[in-house]
Design a protein around this motif. Structure first.
Motif, PDB file in Angstrom:
ATOM      1  N   ASN A   1      12.792 -93.550  31.313  1.00 33.22           N
ATOM      2  CA  ASN A   1      13.347 -92.602  30.356  1.00 33.22           C
ATOM      3  C   ASN A   1      14.179 -93.359  29.325  1.00 33.22           C
ATOM      4  O   ASN A   1      15.104 -94.085  29.687  1.00 33.22           O
TER       5      ASN A   1
ATOM      6  N   TYR B   1      15.812 -93.261  24.978  1.00 31.95           N
ATOM      7  CA  TYR B   1      16.136 -92.415  23.832  1.00 31.95           C
ATOM      8  C   TYR B   1      15.271 -92.833  22.659  1.00 31.95           C
ATOM      9  O   TYR B   1      15.256 -93.992  22.241  1.00 31.95           O
ATOM     10  N   SER B   2      14.523 -91.885  22.092  1.00 27.80           N
ATOM     11  CA  SER B   2      13.692 -92.145  20.918  1.00 27.80           C
ATOM     12  C   SER B   2      14.478 -91.780  19.670  1.00 27.80           C
ATOM     13  O   SER B   2      14.816 -90.608  19.460  1.00 27.80           O
TER      14      SER B   2
ATOM     15  N   GLY C   1      14.659 -88.191  18.186  1.00 27.74           N
ATOM     16  CA  GLY C   1      16.003 -87.652  18.365  1.00 27.74           C
ATOM     17  C   GLY C   1      16.245 -87.051  19.741  1.00 27.74           C
ATOM     18  O   GLY C   1      17.066 -86.154  19.896  1.00 27.74           O
ATOM     19  N   LYS C   2      15.535 -87.544  20.751  1.00 27.76           N
ATOM     20  CA  LYS C   2      15.701 -87.022  22.114  1.00 27.76           C
ATOM     21  C   LYS C   2      15.235 -88.063  23.121  1.00 27.76           C
ATOM     22  O   LYS C   2      14.623 -89.074  22.769  1.00 27.76           O
ATOM     23  N   TYR C   3      15.527 -87.803  24.398  1.00 27.12           N
ATOM     24  CA  TYR C   3      15.078 -88.682  25.470  1.00 27.12           C
ATOM     25  C   TYR C   3      13.618 -88.382  25.784  1.00 27.12           C
ATOM     26  O   TYR C   3      13.212 -87.210  25.852  1.00 27.12           O
ATOM     27  N   ILE C   4      12.820 -89.445  25.955  1.00 19.58           N
ATOM     28  CA  ILE C   4      11.399 -89.286  26.267  1.00 19.58           C
ATOM     29  C   ILE C   4      11.022 -90.244  27.397  1.00 19.58           C
ATOM     30  O   ILE C   4      11.713 -91.235  27.645  1.00 19.58           O
TER      31      ILE C   4
ATOM     32  N   ASP D   1      21.198 -94.249  21.794  1.00 20.45           N
ATOM     33  CA  ASP D   1      21.573 -92.828  21.820  1.00 20.45           C
ATOM     34  C   ASP D   1      23.004 -92.586  21.358  1.00 20.45           C
ATOM     35  O   ASP D   1      23.492 -91.463  21.386  1.00 20.45           O
TER      36      ASP D   1
ATOM     37  N   ARG E   1      18.555 -96.371  29.257  1.00 16.42           N
ATOM     38  CA  ARG E   1      17.986 -95.432  28.297  1.00 16.42           C
ATOM     39  C   ARG E   1      18.059 -95.943  26.859  1.00 16.42           C
ATOM     40  O   ARG E   1      17.494 -95.333  25.953  1.00 16.42           O
TER      41      ARG E   1
END
Length: 203
Positions: free
Chosen positions: A119, A121-122, A126-129, A189, A197
């Motif tokens: 997991n 942060y993209s 703009g979210k965790y993927i 992030d 992350r």
């Protein structure tokens, strides 16, 4: 008698289907030759060793796992640039491109039927993927690591660093702080903490 392997009565051969095209082209009385090969190959029933729980007494079982597509091209150019007397000079170059995409995995109720992965942060989304591991529609072998920004030049500058879980986990660093000479990593992030992350795609 001690069992070391499990039988798999459903095991099948891998099967590949390939669409392949290309050409050989000779120019200037065959002084320049161009060879192009384009391919699109899908392999089904990929053979893999599936890891089993350790309490089963057997480490893994050979099974079929999903489908994979490889497509790309190979281009080669040969040129005879000098042919005079005893002198014969040839120049050649080639380039190739291949992209693999996982087409199908066994259904497991997880997005893209993901197996493994991590997991992160993209920043673009703009979210965790979830990335890496095996996922339908993704490539095999994507690597993620921390991006180095710079090196702290002084202890005072290092004191402003985000909390780093890797420094805190180092038993040799009793102060749990960074110092001049330590690396500053990207806080993807922006939560003032460097952890797994914050890794980014590196290849």
């Amino acid at each position: 008698i001690f069992n070391t392997q499990l039988a798999n009565p459903n095991l099948q051969w891998e099967e590949s289907k390939t669409l392949n095209g290309g050409f050989d082209l000779g120019l200037f009385d065959d002084k320049v030759n161009v060879i192009l090969d384009v391919y699109n190959r899908r392999t089904d029933n990929l053979l893999t060793s599936l890891v089993l729980p350790s309490n089963s007494g057997i480490s893994s079982v050979l099974t079929n796992l999903g489908s994979l597509r490889n497509k790309g091209f190979e281009l080669e150019i040969n040129a005879n640039v000098l042919n005079k007397g005893n002198w014969n000079v040839n120049v050649a170059g080639n380039v190739s491109y291949n992209k693999n995409v996982i087409v199908k995995l066994p259904g497991n109720g997880i997005e893209n039927n993901r197996i493994g992965g991590t997991n992160v942060y993209s920043q673009s989304a703009g979210k965790y993927i979830w990335v890496g591991g095996l996922q339908e529609g993704q490539q095999i072998g994507d690597m993620y690591a921390h991006q180095q920004l710079f090196v702290y030049s002084t202890n005072a500058q290092a004191a402003t660093a985000p909390y780093d879980v890797y420094v805190s986990a180092n038993p040799n660093n009793l102060t749990r702080k960074k110092f001049g000479g330590d690396v500053a990593f990207l806080d993807a992030d922006k939560n003032d903490t460097i952890d797994s992350r914050d890794r980014v795609h590196v290849g």
